[in-house]
Write an enzyme that holds these catalytic residues in place. Structure first.
Site, PDB file in Angstrom:
ATOM      1  N   ASN A 128      42.497  45.957  45.342  1.00  0.00           N
ATOM      2  CA  ASN A 128      43.775  45.668  44.678  1.00  0.00           C
ATOM      3  C   ASN A 128      44.724  46.869  44.642  1.00  0.00           C
ATOM      4  O   ASN A 128      45.888  46.738  45.025  1.00  0.00           O
ATOM      5  CB  ASN A 128      43.533  45.107  43.273  1.00  0.00           C
ATOM      6  CG  ASN A 128      42.970  43.710  43.296  1.00  0.00           C
ATOM      7  OD1 ASN A 128      43.178  42.964  44.249  1.00  0.00           O
ATOM      8  ND2 ASN A 128      42.240  43.329  42.264  1.00  0.00           N
ATOM      9  N   TYR A 171      38.159  31.771  53.755  1.00  0.00           N
ATOM     10  CA  TYR A 171      38.735  33.107  53.845  1.00  0.00           C
ATOM     11  C   TYR A 171      39.063  33.440  55.298  1.00  0.00           C
ATOM     12  O   TYR A 171      38.630  32.750  56.237  1.00  0.00           O
ATOM     13  CB  TYR A 171      37.762  34.136  53.270  1.00  0.00           C
ATOM     14  CG  TYR A 171      38.401  35.449  52.895  1.00  0.00           C
ATOM     15  CD1 TYR A 171      39.457  35.504  51.998  1.00  0.00           C
ATOM     16  CD2 TYR A 171      37.955  36.651  53.446  1.00  0.00           C
ATOM     17  CE1 TYR A 171      40.043  36.712  51.648  1.00  0.00           C
ATOM     18  CE2 TYR A 171      38.520  37.860  53.092  1.00  0.00           C
ATOM     19  CZ  TYR A 171      39.578  37.883  52.202  1.00  0.00           C
ATOM     20  OH  TYR A 171      40.163  39.080  51.867  1.00  0.00           O
ATOM     21  N   SER A 193      48.947  39.858  37.197  1.00  0.00           N
ATOM     22  CA  SER A 193      47.749  39.775  38.032  1.00  0.00           C
ATOM     23  C   SER A 193      47.167  41.171  38.249  1.00  0.00           C
ATOM     24  O   SER A 193      47.818  42.192  37.982  1.00  0.00           O
ATOM     25  CB  SER A 193      48.089  39.131  39.384  1.00  0.00           C
ATOM     26  OG  SER A 193      48.910  40.003  40.146  1.00  0.00           O
ATOM     27  N   ARG A 243      55.267  34.017  34.799  1.00  0.00           N
ATOM     28  CA  ARG A 243      55.520  32.577  34.686  1.00  0.00           C
ATOM     29  C   ARG A 243      55.471  32.066  33.257  1.00  0.00           C
ATOM     30  O   ARG A 243      55.842  30.926  33.004  1.00  0.00           O
ATOM     31  CB  ARG A 243      54.499  31.817  35.545  1.00  0.00           C
ATOM     32  CG  ARG A 243      54.717  32.000  37.036  1.00  0.00           C
ATOM     33  CD  ARG A 243      53.785  31.149  37.860  1.00  0.00           C
ATOM     34  NE  ARG A 243      52.438  31.711  37.927  1.00  0.00           N
ATOM     35  CZ  ARG A 243      51.418  31.120  38.533  1.00  0.00           C
ATOM     36  NH1 ARG A 243      51.572  29.940  39.095  1.00  0.00           N
ATOM     37  NH2 ARG A 243      50.229  31.702  38.558  1.00  0.00           N
ATOM     38  N   ARG A 244      55.014  32.921  32.307  1.00  0.00           N
ATOM     39  CA  ARG A 244      54.887  32.480  30.924  1.00  0.00           C
ATOM     40  C   ARG A 244      55.442  33.536  29.987  1.00  0.00           C
ATOM     41  O   ARG A 244      55.209  34.734  30.161  1.00  0.00           O
ATOM     42  CB  ARG A 244      53.414  32.212  30.568  1.00  0.00           C
ATOM     43  CG  ARG A 244      52.688  31.284  31.498  1.00  0.00           C
ATOM     44  CD  ARG A 244      51.338  30.862  30.911  1.00  0.00           C
ATOM     45  NE  ARG A 244      50.618  31.942  30.262  1.00  0.00           N
ATOM     46  CZ  ARG A 244      49.751  32.746  30.860  1.00  0.00           C
ATOM     47  NH1 ARG A 244      49.506  32.613  32.152  1.00  0.00           N
ATOM     48  NH2 ARG A 244      49.125  33.698  30.184  1.00  0.00           N
ATOM     49  N   TRP A 284      47.710  41.220  54.644  1.00  0.00           N
ATOM     50  CA  TRP A 284      46.289  41.076  54.308  1.00  0.00           C
ATOM     51  C   TRP A 284      45.625  42.415  54.586  1.00  0.00           C
ATOM     52  O   TRP A 284      45.766  42.986  55.674  1.00  0.00           O
ATOM     53  CB  TRP A 284      45.650  39.972  55.144  1.00  0.00           C
ATOM     54  CG  TRP A 284      44.189  39.757  54.868  1.00  0.00           C
ATOM     55  CD1 TRP A 284      43.563  39.805  53.654  1.00  0.00           C
ATOM     56  CD2 TRP A 284      43.179  39.453  55.833  1.00  0.00           C
ATOM     57  NE1 TRP A 284      42.222  39.548  53.798  1.00  0.00           N
ATOM     58  CE2 TRP A 284      41.954  39.324  55.118  1.00  0.00           C
ATOM     59  CE3 TRP A 284      43.182  39.256  57.204  1.00  0.00           C
ATOM     60  CZ2 TRP A 284      40.748  39.030  55.755  1.00  0.00           C
ATOM     61  CZ3 TRP A 284      41.973  38.960  57.845  1.00  0.00           C
ATOM     62  CH2 TRP A 284      40.773  38.846  57.125  1.00  0.00           C
ATOM     63  N   LEU A 285      44.931  42.939  53.599  1.00  0.00           N
ATOM     64  CA  LEU A 285      44.301  44.244  53.730  1.00  0.00           C
ATOM     65  C   LEU A 285      43.312  44.285  54.887  1.00  0.00           C
ATOM     66  O   LEU A 285      43.119  45.322  55.524  1.00  0.00           O
ATOM     67  CB  LEU A 285      43.602  44.610  52.410  1.00  0.00           C
ATOM     68  CG  LEU A 285      43.072  46.043  52.270  1.00  0.00           C
ATOM     69  CD1 LEU A 285      44.204  47.058  52.373  1.00  0.00           C
ATOM     70  CD2 LEU A 285      42.329  46.202  50.951  1.00  0.00           C
TER      71      LEU A 285
END
Length: 327
Positions: free
Chosen positions: A125, A53, A152, A174-175, A264-265
Site C-alpha cells: 500500500n 487476480y 482506505s 463517500r460518507r 498495478w504494482l
C-alpha cells in the site's frame, strides 16, 4: 513447515487451508532464507483465492504478497544483509508461511525500533501510494492533487507521502461520518463526494490547478474526479471499491486533453530496477518507523488461527496480520 494455502479457487473461507509443505532449503549464492515475523492479509489475497487476480498461482499455493522477517541464512555472495537482520520480503513473494527464500538485491536491514506489524505492510500500500504520486505527474511543491476513497489503507499512505513531498491534497470520502477520521490523519482538505464536487474543490483550493486524480472507487466517482482536473490532467485508476465500471466525460478528455491511466504494482515491480526499489523504500521505511505512515490493525494471529484471521479480515475493520514465528 506450515503454510496457509489456497487449495482451489472459490470462496476464501472454503478454499484456504493450513498445510504442511517442504522447507525452503539452503540459500543459493545470492539468496537469503528469512523467518517470517509478520505478514498482512490484503484484499488481493481474497481476489487470488477467488481466482480473480491479475496473476494466479496453481493450487495448492501459499498465499500472502508482502511481509517482513529475520535473515536466518545467507548465500556466499550476499553482502547487503547478514544473519539476524530484519528485512522486507519482496512483494508477491508468498508470505503466509514460516520461512521464505529469495534473491537479496535491493533489501537493506530495517530499523530495530520500528513496529514489526507496520513494517510488514510497507511493501504494497505505501509503495502504491508513493508511485501514484511520483510516476504519472510531476507535481511541484505546493501543487494540488485529489484522491477518493480517502479512508482506505492506500489513501492513508497517500496523505502522509503527499505531505512529505510538499504536495497539497484534496481527500474525497463517500460518507460524512469518516470526515473527522481522515482530518485527524493531517489531511489538507476533506470533502464528501457528489456531483458538485468540482465547485467545492475550486472553492477549497482557491481555483488552483489540480493535475492528478487518484481513483480507488470507480463508478460515478471517477467522473466527479475528472471534473476537478485542470487541462492535461491525469486520472489514475488503481482499484474499483464500488464494484462499478468507471464513468468519464468524453468532451473533457477531448477538449481539455485529459487522460485516464491505470496502475498495478505487479506491472511496475516486473520492470523496476534494484535502484528504483531501493530509492522508494528508502523514502518509505523511515516514514513507517516514525509512525508518519501507519494503518489500523484489527488483530494478529499465528498460522494455526488462519480461519478466524480470514473471517476477521473479511470484515474490513482494520488490518489482520499473521505472525508465523511469534513465540
Amino acid at each position: 513447515m506450515k503454510s496457509v494455502q489456497v487449495v482451489a479457487f472459490g470462496k476464501p473461507a472454503e478454499v484456504i487451508k493450513l498445510n504442511e509443505v517442504a522447507d525452503v532449503g539452503i540459500p543459493g549464492p545470492n539468496e537469503v532464507v528469512v523467518a517470517v515475523e509478520a505478514a498482512p492479509i490484503n484484499s488481493s489475497d481474497f481476489l487470488i483465492a477467488a481466482g480473480r487476480y491479475g496473476t494466479l498461482p496453481t493450487p495448492p499455493a501459499t498465499l500472502g504478497i508482502e511481509g517482513v522477517g529475520r535473515v536466518i541464512a545467507r548465500g556466499s555472495q550476499v553482502t547487503n544483509l547478514k544473519e539476524g537482520d530484519r528485512t522486507l520480503i519482496p512483494f508477491m513473494t508468498p508470505t503466509w508461511t514460516e520461512r521464505v527464500k529469495f534473491a537479496a538485491s535491493w533489501q537493506r536491514p530495517l530499523p530495530e525500533q520500528a513496529d514489526i506489524a507496520q513494517l510488514s505492510m510497507v511493501g504494497v500500500n505505501p509503495a502504491t501510494a508513493y508511485l501514484l504520486l511520483t510516476d504519472f505527474v510531476k507535481i511541484p511543491r505546493g501543487g494540488w492533487a485529489i484522491q477518493n476513497g480517502a479512508n482506505s489503507a492506500t489513501a492513508r499512505a497517500v496523505i502522509a507521502i503527499a505531505k512529505s513531498l510538499g504536495i497539497r491534497l484534496v481527500n474525497v470520502v463517500r460518507r460524512e461520518d469518516v470526515v473527522s477520521e481522515v482530518k485527524s490523519l493531517g489531511a489538507d482538505v476533506v470533502l464528501v463526494d457528489g456531483p458538485d464536487l468540482a465547485k467545492r474543490v475550486a472553492r477549497e483550493t482557491g481555483g488552483a490547478p489540480v493535475q492528478l486524480a487518484l481513483d480507488v472507487v470507480g463508478g460515478s466517482s471517477t467522473l466527479n474526479l475528472m471534473n476537478c482536473l485542470a487541462p492535461k490532467g491525469v486520472v489514475v485508476i488503481y482499484s474499483a471499491m464500488s464494484g462499478q465500471p468507471f464513468t468519464g466525460s468524453a468532451p473533457s478528455m477531448i477538449f481539455s486533453d485529459l487522460s485516464v491511466r491505470a496502475f498495478w504494482l505487479g506491472h511496475w515491480g516486473k520492470a523496476a530496477t534494484d535502484e528504483a526499489m531501493a530509492a522508494m523504500y528508502d523514502h518509505l521505511v523511515p516514514m513507517v518507523a516514525s509512525g508518519a505512515i501507519s494503518a489500523p490493525i484489527a488483530a494478529t494471529y499465528g498460522l494455526e488461527g488462519f480461519a478466524e484471521a480470514i473471517g476477521k479480515a473479511a470484515a474490513f475493520k482494520g488490518k489482520v496480520i499473521f505472525t508465523p514465528n511469534k513465540a
